[in-house]
Scaffold this motif. Structure first.
Motif, PDB file in Angstrom:
ATOM      1  N   ILE A   5      -3.928  -7.022 -13.024  1.00  0.00           N
ATOM      2  CA  ILE A   5      -3.360  -5.707 -13.354  1.00  0.00           C
ATOM      3  C   ILE A   5      -2.079  -5.883 -12.590  1.00  0.00           C
ATOM      4  O   ILE A   5      -1.844  -5.923 -11.449  1.00  0.00           O
ATOM      5  CB  ILE A   5      -3.914  -4.562 -12.657  1.00  0.00           C
ATOM      6  N   SER A   6      -0.849  -5.884 -13.753  1.00  0.00           N
ATOM      7  CA  SER A   6       0.433  -5.845 -13.075  1.00  0.00           C
ATOM      8  C   SER A   6       0.959  -4.679 -12.827  1.00  0.00           C
ATOM      9  O   SER A   6       1.061  -3.678 -13.494  1.00  0.00           O
ATOM     10  CB  SER A   6       1.309  -6.522 -14.051  1.00  0.00           C
ATOM     11  N   MET A   7       1.496  -4.441 -11.774  1.00  0.00           N
ATOM     12  CA  MET A   7       2.123  -3.007 -11.204  1.00  0.00           C
ATOM     13  C   MET A   7       3.450  -3.500 -10.663  1.00  0.00           C
ATOM     14  O   MET A   7       3.840  -3.565  -9.389  1.00  0.00           O
ATOM     15  CB  MET A   7       1.113  -2.515  -9.973  1.00  0.00           C
ATOM     16  N   PRO A   8       4.343  -3.452 -11.449  1.00  0.00           N
ATOM     17  CA  PRO A   8       5.852  -3.921 -11.178  1.00  0.00           C
ATOM     18  C   PRO A   8       6.709  -3.134 -10.273  1.00  0.00           C
ATOM     19  O   PRO A   8       7.549  -3.368  -9.900  1.00  0.00           O
ATOM     20  CB  PRO A   8       6.385  -4.055 -12.613  1.00  0.00           C
ATOM     21  N   CYS A   9       6.190  -1.883 -10.269  1.00  0.00           N
ATOM     22  CA  CYS A   9       6.953  -0.945  -9.455  1.00  0.00           C
ATOM     23  C   CYS A   9       6.278  -0.621  -7.964  1.00  0.00           C
ATOM     24  O   CYS A   9       6.887   0.320  -7.211  1.00  0.00           O
ATOM     25  CB  CYS A   9       6.934   0.652 -10.103  1.00  0.00           C
ATOM     26  N   LEU A  10       5.081  -0.840  -7.665  1.00  0.00           N
ATOM     27  CA  LEU A  10       4.399  -0.692  -6.693  1.00  0.00           C
ATOM     28  C   LEU A  10       5.171  -0.970  -5.362  1.00  0.00           C
ATOM     29  O   LEU A  10       4.886  -2.425  -5.221  1.00  0.00           O
ATOM     30  CB  LEU A  10       2.937  -1.207  -6.696  1.00  0.00           C
ATOM     31  N   ALA A  11       5.432  -0.216  -4.290  1.00  0.00           N
ATOM     32  CA  ALA A  11       6.153  -0.646  -3.132  1.00  0.00           C
ATOM     33  C   ALA A  11       5.330  -0.624  -2.103  1.00  0.00           C
ATOM     34  O   ALA A  11       5.591  -1.212  -1.041  1.00  0.00           O
ATOM     35  CB  ALA A  11       7.307  -0.052  -3.083  1.00  0.00           C
ATOM     36  N   THR A  12       4.425   0.470  -1.995  1.00  0.00           N
ATOM     37  CA  THR A  12       3.633   0.698  -0.903  1.00  0.00           C
ATOM     38  C   THR A  12       2.120   0.625  -1.232  1.00  0.00           C
ATOM     39  O   THR A  12       1.661   1.328  -2.200  1.00  0.00           O
ATOM     40  CB  THR A  12       3.940   2.175  -0.298  1.00  0.00           C
ATOM     41  N   LEU A  13       1.385  -0.095  -0.545  1.00  0.00           N
ATOM     42  CA  LEU A  13      -0.103   0.030  -0.696  1.00  0.00           C
ATOM     43  C   LEU A  13      -0.727   0.212   0.605  1.00  0.00           C
ATOM     44  O   LEU A  13      -0.620  -0.399   1.554  1.00  0.00           O
ATOM     45  CB  LEU A  13      -0.559  -1.321  -1.317  1.00  0.00           C
ATOM     46  N   VAL A  14      -1.426   1.512   0.462  1.00  0.00           N
ATOM     47  CA  VAL A  14      -2.280   1.864   1.678  1.00  0.00           C
ATOM     48  C   VAL A  14      -3.829   1.895   1.286  1.00  0.00           C
ATOM     49  O   VAL A  14      -4.221   2.457   0.422  1.00  0.00           O
ATOM     50  CB  VAL A  14      -1.865   3.178   2.347  1.00  0.00           C
ATOM     51  N   LEU A  15      -4.567   1.025   2.166  1.00  0.00           N
ATOM     52  CA  LEU A  15      -6.014   1.072   2.021  1.00  0.00           C
ATOM     53  C   LEU A  15      -6.529   1.545   3.226  1.00  0.00           C
ATOM     54  O   LEU A  15      -6.286   1.063   4.281  1.00  0.00           O
ATOM     55  CB  LEU A  15      -6.579  -0.341   1.586  1.00  0.00           C
ATOM     56  N   VAL A  16      -7.439   2.631   3.252  1.00  0.00           N
ATOM     57  CA  VAL A  16      -8.057   3.244   4.346  1.00  0.00           C
ATOM     58  C   VAL A  16      -9.683   2.988   4.068  1.00  0.00           C
ATOM     59  O   VAL A  16     -10.159   3.297   2.916  1.00  0.00           O
ATOM     60  CB  VAL A  16      -7.899   4.616   4.380  1.00  0.00           C
ATOM     61  N   THR A  17     -10.242   2.307   5.311  1.00  0.00           N
ATOM     62  CA  THR A  17     -11.678   1.955   4.901  1.00  0.00           C
ATOM     63  C   THR A  17     -12.641   2.089   6.392  1.00  0.00           C
ATOM     64  O   THR A  17     -11.981   2.723   7.320  1.00  0.00           O
ATOM     65  CB  THR A  17     -11.950   0.545   4.536  1.00  0.00           C
ATOM     66  N   ILE A  18     -13.812   1.999   6.405  1.00  0.00           N
ATOM     67  CA  ILE A  18     -14.350   1.749   7.460  1.00  0.00           C
ATOM     68  C   ILE A  18     -14.923   0.377   7.468  1.00  0.00           C
ATOM     69  O   ILE A  18     -14.818  -0.488   6.567  1.00  0.00           O
ATOM     70  CB  ILE A  18     -15.601   2.832   7.799  1.00  0.00           C
ATOM     71  N   SER A  19     -16.142   0.083   8.382  1.00  0.00           N
ATOM     72  CA  SER A  19     -16.793  -1.198   8.223  1.00  0.00           C
ATOM     73  C   SER A  19     -17.515  -1.560   7.196  1.00  0.00           C
ATOM     74  O   SER A  19     -17.879  -0.764   6.394  1.00  0.00           O
ATOM     75  CB  SER A  19     -17.627  -1.365   9.526  1.00  0.00           C
ATOM     76  N   ASN A  20     -17.699  -2.955   6.893  1.00  0.00           N
ATOM     77  CA  ASN A  20     -18.676  -3.246   5.530  1.00  0.00           C
ATOM     78  C   ASN A  20     -17.931  -2.812   4.201  1.00  0.00           C
ATOM     79  O   ASN A  20     -18.842  -2.694   3.444  1.00  0.00           O
ATOM     80  CB  ASN A  20     -20.138  -2.733   5.706  1.00  0.00           C
ATOM     81  N   HIS A  21     -16.587  -2.710   4.247  1.00  0.00           N
ATOM     82  CA  HIS A  21     -16.212  -2.653   2.788  1.00  0.00           C
ATOM     83  C   HIS A  21     -15.249  -3.915   2.358  1.00  0.00           C
ATOM     84  O   HIS A  21     -14.212  -3.623   1.754  1.00  0.00           O
ATOM     85  CB  HIS A  21     -15.306  -1.394   2.838  1.00  0.00           C
ATOM     86  N   ASP A  22     -15.532  -4.948   2.995  1.00  0.00           N
ATOM     87  CA  ASP A  22     -14.614  -6.087   2.872  1.00  0.00           C
ATOM     88  C   ASP A  22     -14.474  -6.701   1.221  1.00  0.00           C
ATOM     89  O   ASP A  22     -13.582  -7.012   0.724  1.00  0.00           O
ATOM     90  CB  ASP A  22     -15.033  -7.249   3.837  1.00  0.00           C
ATOM     91  N   ASP A  23     -15.760  -6.296   0.640  1.00  0.00           N
ATOM     92  CA  ASP A  23     -15.862  -6.692  -0.656  1.00  0.00           C
ATOM     93  C   ASP A  23     -15.106  -6.032  -1.589  1.00  0.00           C
ATOM     94  O   ASP A  23     -14.304  -6.502  -2.500  1.00  0.00           O
ATOM     95  CB  ASP A  23     -17.225  -6.815  -1.061  1.00  0.00           C
ATOM     96  N   CYS A  24     -14.963  -4.755  -1.368  1.00  0.00           N
ATOM     97  CA  CYS A  24     -13.872  -4.027  -2.001  1.00  0.00           C
ATOM     98  C   CYS A  24     -12.657  -4.176  -1.999  1.00  0.00           C
ATOM     99  O   CYS A  24     -12.004  -4.125  -2.908  1.00  0.00           O
ATOM    100  CB  CYS A  24     -14.301  -2.248  -1.727  1.00  0.00           C
TER     101      CYS A  24
END
Length: 571
Positions: free
Chosen positions: A339-358
């Motif tokens: 998936i090409s996202m040519p304009c994406l400047a900020t990527l924030v991923l919020v998680t807890i443990s055991n979500h490494d695969d996602c």
């Protein structure tokens, strides 16, 4: 015999006995003098003499009291006159106040800043009473505030859980009337953890929003909304809102009725629950969004559903995803196009443990050539040392595939090693901001500090992270500063001080390496054991003093504290 003693020592004796009474004209005999200030009674032949002595002082005392009364009256008159003159002087001085000569155009700009007219973004709230407070200062300020429709374009309503909503309804209509042609930002809030909004109130709100559908620039909804509630509060999915640019729904809100893209032609920023109904997600105007936030919700979705959304949002510049609401059934196999996202400047991923695969699945699926800010944040909500596994290979592959140049890099409670951190900094030499929060930050950064020192005279060999201007670290306590770095007996604080001084006071003026601008430390206190309430941590003044000392006044220092709560999830 007594009279002879008195005669010989009259001056010192009288002075000793009468000095506490001041200037007494009639000097009593020495026998009476000796009784003064004692519990002894005068003899019978001395009582008449005492009565005679009392006549003149009593009369003089009455005269003195009359003088005091006259003086007090005079003092009251003088004080009153002082207040009148002070008020007169203050009023005359106010005529010379520079603010009275301020042009209305400048005062209008000042009023706009006071009223937070330009406030926007997730969880931003306007000043709740600014227009009212400004208008209550004086008549001219009230006239100016009422003549500024832009001052009334942001309204925060704290919704009641009972009653007729009459006061809030009057405030809402007043704001709509006074904002005149300008679009309005509306915050609707109540305590969604405990309270419910009455159905009658939801109907009134929905009717008011529908009647003024063309006026809304932003709507932020933070109250419980379940299936029955959306039968009453349905204006968001059935009304055309041509000026609506921002829409934020709290995690408790689940709009069952699908959105209609043609009703929201100007929508650019959206925040909705990650577990909202798929039908609503599919019918949102994804192609025109620039900011997207998917927060927690009630339903867990597959990562492929998220990736399907991203394929329909090519203009996104800011993406914030709660990974806790997603699951990954399979790994990214590379058989599909990325998936090409040519304009994406900020990527924030919020998680807890055991979500490494996602996390790996998402990173492997994206190509982000414009990425400048990457954040991976772990929510700590239990007594165990919760950390998220660092998907190092997936992240490096994303950097190589995207050929992007990161400026900001943030990790919170992520199990990254020192070697991995070094590799990230080497591949991202353009880093300006580095934020690492977690229990073992000092262990990660300790081996890197010596390579971050700028000790080259001519900058032939740039240090690690040459363009860093801001560093934010954390530790469990100030003991981390005393951690031994290597075998030379150097503490973490001393090594860190070398980095700071080499990039500030000891740095040459023509150096290519930028000066550090600020340093921030977060103290993560340990949680309480047992069933006690969590520790209320506060910024440590000792740490702030130590940091200020090593920065030599060259760098802005900030120290804050965070609390681990055993029972409630904390960001």
């Amino acid at each position: 015999m007594m009279s002879e003693v008195v005669k010989e020592t009259s001056i010192p004796l009288y002075a000793t006995k009468l000095e506490q009474y001041g200037d007494v004209k009639d000097i009593p005999p020495s026998s009476i003098i000796r009784l003064l200030g004692t519990n002894c009674a005068p003899a019978d032949d001395e009582r008449d003499e005492v009565r005679n002595l009392l006549v003149e002082p009593r009369a003089e005392l009455d005269a003195v009291e009359e003088d005091i009364g006259r003086l007090q009256t005079r003092l009251a008159d003088v004080q009153r006159r002082k207040r009148e003159l002070a008020s007169y002087v203050e009023d005359l001085g106010a005529l010379l106040s520079p603010i009275k000569r301020m042009p209305p155009e400048i005062m209008t700009r000042v009023f706009e800043f006071c009223g937070d007219v330009h406030v926007h973004g997730p969880h931003c709230e306007p000043s709740r009473r600014a227009p009212l407070l400004l208008g209550s200062v004086c008549r001219s300020w009230r006239a100016l505030s009422l003549a500024m429709p832009r001052l009334w374009t942001a309204l925060y309503l704290d919704l009641p859980t009972s009653g007729e909503f009459n006061k809030e309804e009057e405030i809402l209509h007043t704001w709509i009337q006074r904002s005149r042609p300008f679009p309005i930002s509306l915050w609707l809030w109540n305590d969604f953890l405990t309270d419910d909004v009455p159905a009658a109130l939801l109907r009134k709100l929905s009717r008011t929003i529908s009647e003024n559908a063309e006026r809304w620039r932003a709507i932020f909804v933070h109250f419980p909304a379940f299936a029955r509630d959306w039968d009453y509060f349905n204006s968001l999915v059935r009304c055309e809102m041509p000026a609506l640019e921002e829409l934020e729904l709290s995690p408790q809100c689940t709009p069952w009725a699908p959105f209609r893209p043609e009703f929201l032609p100007s929508l650019r920023e959206l925040q909705i629950p990650a577990g909202a109904m798929p039908d609503s997600h599919k019918t949102l105007p994804w192609t025109q969004l620039t900011h997207l936030t998917l927060r927690g919700g009630y339903r867990t979705a597959d990562v492929d559903e998220l990736l399907g959304i991203l394929t329909r949002a090519p203009l996104l510049t800011h993406l914030h995803v709660e990974i806790t609401q997603y699951k990954s059934e399979t790994k990214w196999d590379g058989s599909r196009d990325r998936i090409s996202m040519p304009c994406l400047a900020t990527l924030v991923l919020v998680t807890i443990s055991n979500h490494d695969d996602c996390i790996s699945h998402i990173l492997d699926a994206l190509t982000t050539p414009a990425l400048r800010d990457f954040q991976l944040l772990t929510r700590v909500w239990d007594t165990c040392r919760m950390t998220t596994g660092w998907c190092h290979e997936s992240f490096l592959a994303l950097l190589a595939r995207s050929k992007c140049s990161l400026n900001h890099f943030t990790l919170t409670a992520v199990a990254i090693t020192s070697a991995q951190m070094r590799q990230v900094m080497e591949l991202c030499p353009s880093l300006v901001l580095l934020k690492l929060n977690g229990a073992d930050v000092h262990l990660v950064m300790a081996p890197l500090l010596k390579d971050m020192v700028n000790d080259s005279e001519h900058d032939r060999n740039l240090p690690l992270g040459p363009w860093l201007k801001a560093i934010s670290l954390s530790c469990e306590s100030t003991d981390a500063l005393d951690y031994q770095v290597g075998d030379a007996g150097l503490t973490f604080e001393q090594a860190f001080a070398r980095v700071v001084t080499s990039r500030t006071t000891r740095r040459e003026l023509n150096s290519k390496v930028l000066k550090l601008k600020w340093i921030h430390w977060t103290i993560w206190w340990d949680w309480c054991r047992g069933h006690q309430s969590p520790i209320q941590a506060h910024p440590d003044p000792e740490l702030e003093t130590r940091l200020s000392r090593l920065c030599v006044g060259e760098v802005d220092v900030g120290v804050s504290a965070a609390t681990y709560n055993k029972y409630k999830r904390v960001s």
